[in-house]
Motif scaffolding. Structure first.
Motif, mmCIF file in Angstrom:
data_model
loop_
_atom_site.group_PDB
_atom_site.id
_atom_site.type_symbol
_atom_site.label_atom_id
_atom_site.label_comp_id
_atom_site.label_asym_id
_atom_site.label_seq_id
_atom_site.Cartn_x
_atom_site.Cartn_y
_atom_site.Cartn_z
ATOM 1 N N ASP A 1 0.912 -1.354 0.101
ATOM 2 C CA ASP A 1 0.081 0.089 -0.032
ATOM 3 C C ASP A 1 0.834 1.053 -0.070
ATOM 4 O OD1 ASP A 1 -1.466 2.041 0.801
ATOM 5 O OD2 ASP A 1 -2.759 1.087 2.113
ATOM 6 N N GLN B 1 0.668 4.284 0.470
ATOM 7 C CA GLN B 1 0.304 5.679 1.164
ATOM 8 C C GLN B 1 0.474 5.100 2.580
ATOM 9 O OE1 GLN B 1 0.154 7.388 -2.008
ATOM 10 N NE2 GLN B 1 0.522 8.327 -0.069
ATOM 11 N N GLN B 2 0.827 3.733 3.031
ATOM 12 C CA GLN B 2 1.087 3.381 4.299
ATOM 13 C C GLN B 2 2.428 2.553 4.659
ATOM 14 O OE1 GLN B 2 -1.141 3.338 6.808
ATOM 15 N NE2 GLN B 2 -2.637 4.647 5.522
ATOM 16 N N LEU B 3 3.389 3.414 3.924
ATOM 17 C CA LEU B 3 4.672 2.839 4.059
ATOM 18 C C LEU B 3 5.403 3.549 5.042
ATOM 19 C CD1 LEU B 3 5.546 2.536 0.141
ATOM 20 C CD2 LEU B 3 5.100 0.831 1.816
ATOM 21 N N ASP B 4 6.186 2.969 6.073
ATOM 22 C CA ASP B 4 7.401 3.575 6.866
ATOM 23 C C ASP B 4 8.425 3.792 6.035
ATOM 24 O OD1 ASP B 4 5.811 3.619 9.211
ATOM 25 O OD2 ASP B 4 6.472 1.354 9.522
ATOM 26 N N ASN C 1 5.895 8.191 7.509
ATOM 27 C CA ASN C 1 4.972 7.360 6.855
ATOM 28 C C ASN C 1 4.560 8.210 5.645
ATOM 29 O OD1 ASN C 1 2.408 6.022 6.219
ATOM 30 N ND2 ASN C 1 3.566 4.527 7.553
ATOM 31 N N THR C 2 4.290 7.534 4.668
ATOM 32 C CA THR C 2 3.635 8.100 2.967
ATOM 33 C C THR C 2 2.298 8.432 3.597
ATOM 34 O OG1 THR C 2 3.319 5.839 2.273
ATOM 35 C CG2 THR C 2 5.453 6.754 1.585
ATOM 36 N N SER C 3 1.849 8.048 4.441
ATOM 37 C CA SER C 3 0.319 8.490 4.852
ATOM 38 C C SER C 3 0.436 10.073 5.003
ATOM 39 C CB SER C 3 -0.224 7.728 6.117
ATOM 40 O OG SER C 3 0.449 7.994 7.190
ATOM 41 N N ASP C 4 1.562 10.546 5.495
ATOM 42 C CA ASP C 4 1.714 12.266 5.640
ATOM 43 C C ASP C 4 1.971 12.902 4.457
ATOM 44 O OD1 ASP C 4 1.280 11.864 8.388
ATOM 45 O OD2 ASP C 4 3.291 11.210 8.703
ATOM 46 N N SER D 1 -0.845 12.256 -2.719
ATOM 47 C CA SER D 1 -0.681 10.945 -2.734
ATOM 48 C C SER D 1 0.131 10.635 -4.140
ATOM 49 C CB SER D 1 -1.857 10.059 -2.886
ATOM 50 O OG SER D 1 -2.739 10.287 -3.951
ATOM 51 N N SER E 1 8.502 10.592 -3.854
ATOM 52 C CA SER E 1 7.496 10.939 -2.950
ATOM 53 C C SER E 1 7.519 12.283 -2.406
ATOM 54 C CB SER E 1 7.351 9.917 -1.844
ATOM 55 O OG SER E 1 8.388 10.013 -0.953
#
Length: 267
Positions: A180, A182-185, A199-202, A206, A228
């Motif tokens: 995923d 957008q859920q990568l540390d 984390n890519t959620s931040d 996207s 990113s």
């Protein structure tokens, strides 16, 4: 699935990584392929950048906690939160692979910094796609380092050398197709010391939003790379350092740092 591009002897091939070996494939990683019985121990191959891209793209400022630091690079207050991506090209000449050196130019002011990032790998010809469809045009994700010379960023009108100098775009070690994005540390270590974590959620935008935005005016092609953006405050790297960009579930991109004269250049 981890898809790698590697060299064994004088041959260059793509393969799928299984534990401690890589199995060669026949066919195209962008359309269809089969896994063959030809296998190599990982210790006996040299991993190359996972694709041979025509384009490398950065998204501009893409993490809130990088805005204040980005402003300080240019001698001003925190940069405003962007309302849309601000994509820019990184020179194809900057591309280098895992375990290859990051070369510090001899005329740098000593402000060459790491920027550990996740990288999307384009898998299909991509032109004027929607955000909702963008993920279908991405093959997978890998690790990247948007190496940047801060004093050049401040002094030049463009980032042509600050981010596009030779070896300033390490990418690898392979493409992971089943994560995923957008859920990568994302962690960076220098000589084993952790110096960055996010984390890519931040991400403000996207991967789907960035890819869609670029594609409205520029045709992205299979193998092209989209970074990113970076987070936080960075620091200079110097010859003798080892920089690691670690994305759990994807891989670890490790690069030693050397001076230009050590690489036999610029003498």
């Amino acid at each position: 699935m981890k898809i790698a591009r590697f060299r064994s002897g004088s041959r260059t091939a793509h393969g799928v990584v299984f534990d401690d070996e890589v199995a060669e494939i026949r066919g195209s990683i962008y359309t269809s392929f089969r896994i063959t019985d030809t296998r190599h121990p990982l210790s006996e191959v040299r991993f190359l950048p996972p694709t041979d891209p025509g384009e490398l793209w950065g998204p501009g400022l893409n993490f809130v906690d990088h805005l204040e630091y980005a402003g300080s690079v240019f001698g001003q207050d925190a940069m405003p939160v962007p309302e849309k991506p601000q994509p820019w090209r990184k020179g194809r000449n900057a591309l280098t692979g895992v375990n290859d050196p990051i070369i510090i130019p001899k005329d740098t002011a000593g402000e060459v910094h790491y920027e550990g990032e996740a990288v999307a790998v384009i898998g299909k010809v991509c032109r004027r796609i929607s955000v909702e469809r963008a993920s279908h045009y991405i093959l997978g994700y890998t690790c990247g380092n948007d190496v940047s010379e801060r004093s050049w960023q401040k002094d030049d009108w463009t980032f042509w050398r600050a981010k596009g100098a030779d070896t300033f775009a390490p990418v690898g070690p392979w493409i992971e197709t089943e994560v995923d994005p957008q859920q990568l540390d994302l962690l960076v270590r220098i000589n084993g010391e952790e110096v960055q974590r996010c984390n890519t959620s931040d991400m403000l935008f996207s991967f789907a939003e960035i890819v869609s935005y670029i594609s409205q005016q520029v045709t992205l092609k299979p193998g092209d790379l989209v970074f990113s953006g970076a987070t936080g405050v960075t620091r200079a790297i110097t010859p003798g350092d080892v920089v690691e960009v670690d994305i759990p579930g994807v891989g670890v991109l490790s690069n030693p740092v050397i001076a230009e004269f050590e690489a036999g250049q610029g003498k």
